[in-house]
Enzyme design. Structure first.
Site, short mmCIF file in Angstrom:
data_model
loop_
_atom_site.label_atom_id
_atom_site.label_comp_id
_atom_site.label_asym_id
_atom_site.label_seq_id
_atom_site.Cartn_x
_atom_site.Cartn_y
_atom_site.Cartn_z
N MET A 5 53.36 16.33 37.80
CA MET A 5 53.15 14.89 37.90
C MET A 5 53.61 14.30 39.23
SD MET A 5 51.68 14.01 35.12
CE MET A 5 51.82 12.25 35.31
N ARG A 6 54.15 15.14 40.12
CA ARG A 6 54.65 14.59 41.38
C ARG A 6 53.53 13.95 42.19
NH1 ARG A 6 57.57 18.60 43.09
NH2 ARG A 6 59.60 17.72 42.56
N ALA A 7 52.33 14.54 42.14
CA ALA A 7 51.22 13.99 42.91
C ALA A 7 50.87 12.58 42.45
CB ALA A 7 49.99 14.91 42.78
#
Length: 665
Positions: free
Chosen positions: A274-276
């Site tokens: 989910m970092r993107a």
């Protein structure tokens, strides 16, 4: 003090300038990784950004640049009394590639900590960079454990130093910028993902733009102060715009429509985790603030995707970075639509770094693709003699996972993940007196050395009286990277496409494994009348895959020339990097041809490797009803062993190399 090149005087490189400015507006974006060929103003732009950063108020005398308005309650120099502060420019701190861990995070005075219980801490570069810029040139050459520490501090906003139960924590929030040339090797995917944005830069192929670059550089070199003065007005305007965008940032609204577009885009490009999504959201918000808006528009989401996703969509190191912009537009259109109260689109004011998107095709680096694509090209683009009957290059079979390859014994090479080595990190195996500064304390050995002298030193209390001669350095065993050198027979007798496809597939698989384990890999080929270094020892997976794909076959078999060329490559590499240990994998049917006594000459060349103690394996590619067994004889001369081509499978070749190494030990 050296006058930096003005940021606004940098010609072109719109994406690079925009990515840097967005991080100046919102450091929470997570930094910038700048990828590109040498000589493309990467370092110049980064150093120029420091002059645009707003000034800081810092607590007087604080080594950790605490904000007087909200000082860090855990600051090692605290607690701070209110009132006393000073104003200074934001720092730009450079992290050298060869820096030690203590230089990065700081160091404790272990002797005082043990004897007095005092946390005497010497700050490192992370403390110096707090509330400023931390710049790492050639970040891909930085040791992995240093990159891990660096990115952890950037993500948490704090640095932790632990030494045998004694710990220090301090704030470390900074704008992280790394630059790299992909030809010198890639970053691991886990580390790539930790950089918020990435930018690909290349020198312009437009003559007028190149002329302007040269003109400005020459003018700056002649009189840096006068050149900077000519750009002072533009610099002041950008500095003011950064301040305004920072003030506006908390008011920017990220609506549900923009969030849906962000989530859909990340899902469409199959990025991991989910970092993107989070980085895209922060980037889109910073873009709106930079444009002077309080609402995030679809154009902000698109630009955020172009900056935040290219390095995250690579499924393996052989994938080229970048995004399919048609697919991106389709996704944004499908999940488009704005909130009811969204205003009409407002592109905002133009300014430095306002451009976006990927470089135009005309600006793509020219590289050496033409040379690699020509079967007859050898080193330096010179024609390579190939003899009669040359065939076009066979495609490599699908790469596969290989087992561990390791060199026998214990080395002291560059940090990696393959063979046993004495390193600064790993499991503790013993203790010794420190040579120079103490970096890893062996507590038990230190206490044992100090204990017999306590009465003579007049100990009267519970504290242990420790002197410098008592300190013991922990010796540790970890893993190192190696040099795997493939010597491949590309002559006419090896021209069967299925055979070469299998050979290329094995080499490609081991190359991928070498990338993951931080090795160097080289490729020497021989055919016709000579041998060619098709791939000098490198860590660049992209370049290696391209060279392997275009490897042609045909002509005679100058086996001795191939071995001698490989021996010369190892000799040169030993001078460049004497601590890196090699492993030679020779792929041939052993049928040396051309010249007087070719088989005997090849045997003499092979004995050079045995004399140097180089671990080796021969992959026997001989086929047909009549087998001469020449590859087996060659393996004996090398001091290694042989395996037939039928055994050239992932488990077979990897297991064989391990067996050869055990025998060599």
């Amino acid at each position: 003090m050296t006058t930096p090149f003005p940021f606004t005087a940098v010609v072109g490189q719109d994406d690079l300038r925009l990515a840097l400015l967005l991080n100046a507006v919102s450091p929470a974006v997570g930094g910038v990784l700048v990828r590109g060929e040498k000589g493309t103003a990467k370092s110049t732009a980064v150093r120029a950004l420091s002059a645009l950063m707003p000034t800081l108020d810092v607590v007087s005398g604080c080594r950790f640049s605490c904000d007087p308005g909200s000082p860090d309650p855990g600051c090692p120099d605290g607690p701070h009394e209110p009132g006393a502060f000073e104003t200074r420019a934001a720092r730009m701190v450079e992290l050298p590639v060869g820096a030690s861990e203590d230089r990065l995070v700081g160091a404790l005075d272990i002797e005082r900590a043990l004897s007095e219980g005092v946390k005497a801490f010497e700050p490192g570069l992370l403390a110096d960079a707090h509330r400023g810029i931390l710049y790492v040139d050639e970040v891909n050459l930085l040791h992995d454990h240093l990159v891990d520490l660096l990115l952890d501090a950037a993500a948490m906003g704090a640095s932790y130093v632990e030494r045998e139960g004694v710990s220090v924590r301090h704030a470390a929030r900074f704008l992280l910028v790394g630059t790299m040339n992909p030809e010198e090797g890639e970053l691991r995917p886990q580390l790539l993902d930790r950089f918020g944005l990435t930018v690909e830069v290349a020198a312009s192929r437009e003559p007028d733009q190149r002329v302007e670059v040269v003109r400005r550089r020459l003018a700056y070199d002649d009189d840096p102060a006068a050149f900077a003065a000519r750009w002072a007005e533009e610099e002041a305007a950008v500095r003011a715009r950064i301040v305004a965008a920072r003030e506006l940032l908390p008011s920017v609204r990220l609506g549900d429509g923009a969030l849906r577009q962000i989530a859909a885009t990340c899902a469409a490009f199959e990025v991991d985790g989910m970092r993107a999504d989070i980085v895209m959201a922060r980037t889109a918000t910073a873009l709106a603030a930079w444009a002077g808006r309080t609402d995030v528009l679809a154009e902000d989401v698109r630009q955020a995707a172009l900056l935040a996703l290219p390095h995250r969509r690579r499924r393996n190191p052989f994938d080229a970075p970048g995004l399919d912009e048609d697919k991106l537009d389709e996704t944004l259109e499908e999940f488009g639509g704005s909130d009811d109260d969204d205003p009409d689109p407002d592109p905002g004011p133009d300014g430095p770094g306002g451009g976006g998107g990927q470089p135009e095709p005309d600006d793509a680096p020219e590289g050496d693709g033409d040379t690699a694509a020509r079967p007859e090209a050898g080193e330096g683009g010179q024609p390579q003699p190939s003899g009669a009957g040359e065939q076009s290059a066979a495609r490599a079979s699908e790469p596969f996972r290989t087992k561990m390859l390791s060199v026998p014994g214990i080395g002291e090479g560059a940090a990696g993940r393959r063979s046993r080595a004495r390193t600064e990190h790993g499991r503790t195996t013993g203790a010794r007196r420190p040579r120079g500064a103490l970096t890893k304390l062996h507590l038990a050995a230190t206490v044992q050395a100090a204990a017999p002298h306590q009465r003579a030193r007049g100990r009267s209390g519970p504290g242990l009286v420790v002197r410098r001669d008592d300190l013991r350095q922990a010796t540790r065993e970890g893993r190192e990277g190696n040099l795997v050198l493939f010597v491949v027979d590309a002559s006419g007798s090896m021209a069967a496409r299925q055979r070469m496809s299998a050979v290329k597939g094995a080499v490609l698989s081991l190359l991928l494994d070498a990338y993951q384990r931080r090795d160097k890999v080289g490729l020497v080929t021989f055919r016709g009348t000579a041998a060619d270094v098709a791939l000098p020892p490198t860590s660049s997976v992209d370049a290696a895959a391209a060279r392997l794909e275009t490897l042609p076959t045909g002509g005679r078999t100058p086996l001795a020339a191939g071995l001698l060329r490989a021996h010369d490559v190892l000799r040169v590499e030993r001078l460049r990097d004497p601590a890196r240990r090699p492993l030679v994998v020779l792929v041939t049917d052993g049928r040396a041809t051309g010249g007087p006594e070719p088989v005997a000459l090849a045997g003499r060349a092979a004995r050079l490797f045995a004399a140097d103690g180089v671990a080796s394996v021969v992959v026997d590619c001989e086929s047909g009803p009549v087998r001469l067994g020449l590859a087996g004889q060659l393996a004996g001369e090398l001091g290694g062993t042989a395996v037939t081509l039928d055994e050239l499978r992932a488990d077979s070749i990897a297991g064989l190399v391990k067996d050869v190494q055990r025998r060599a030990a």
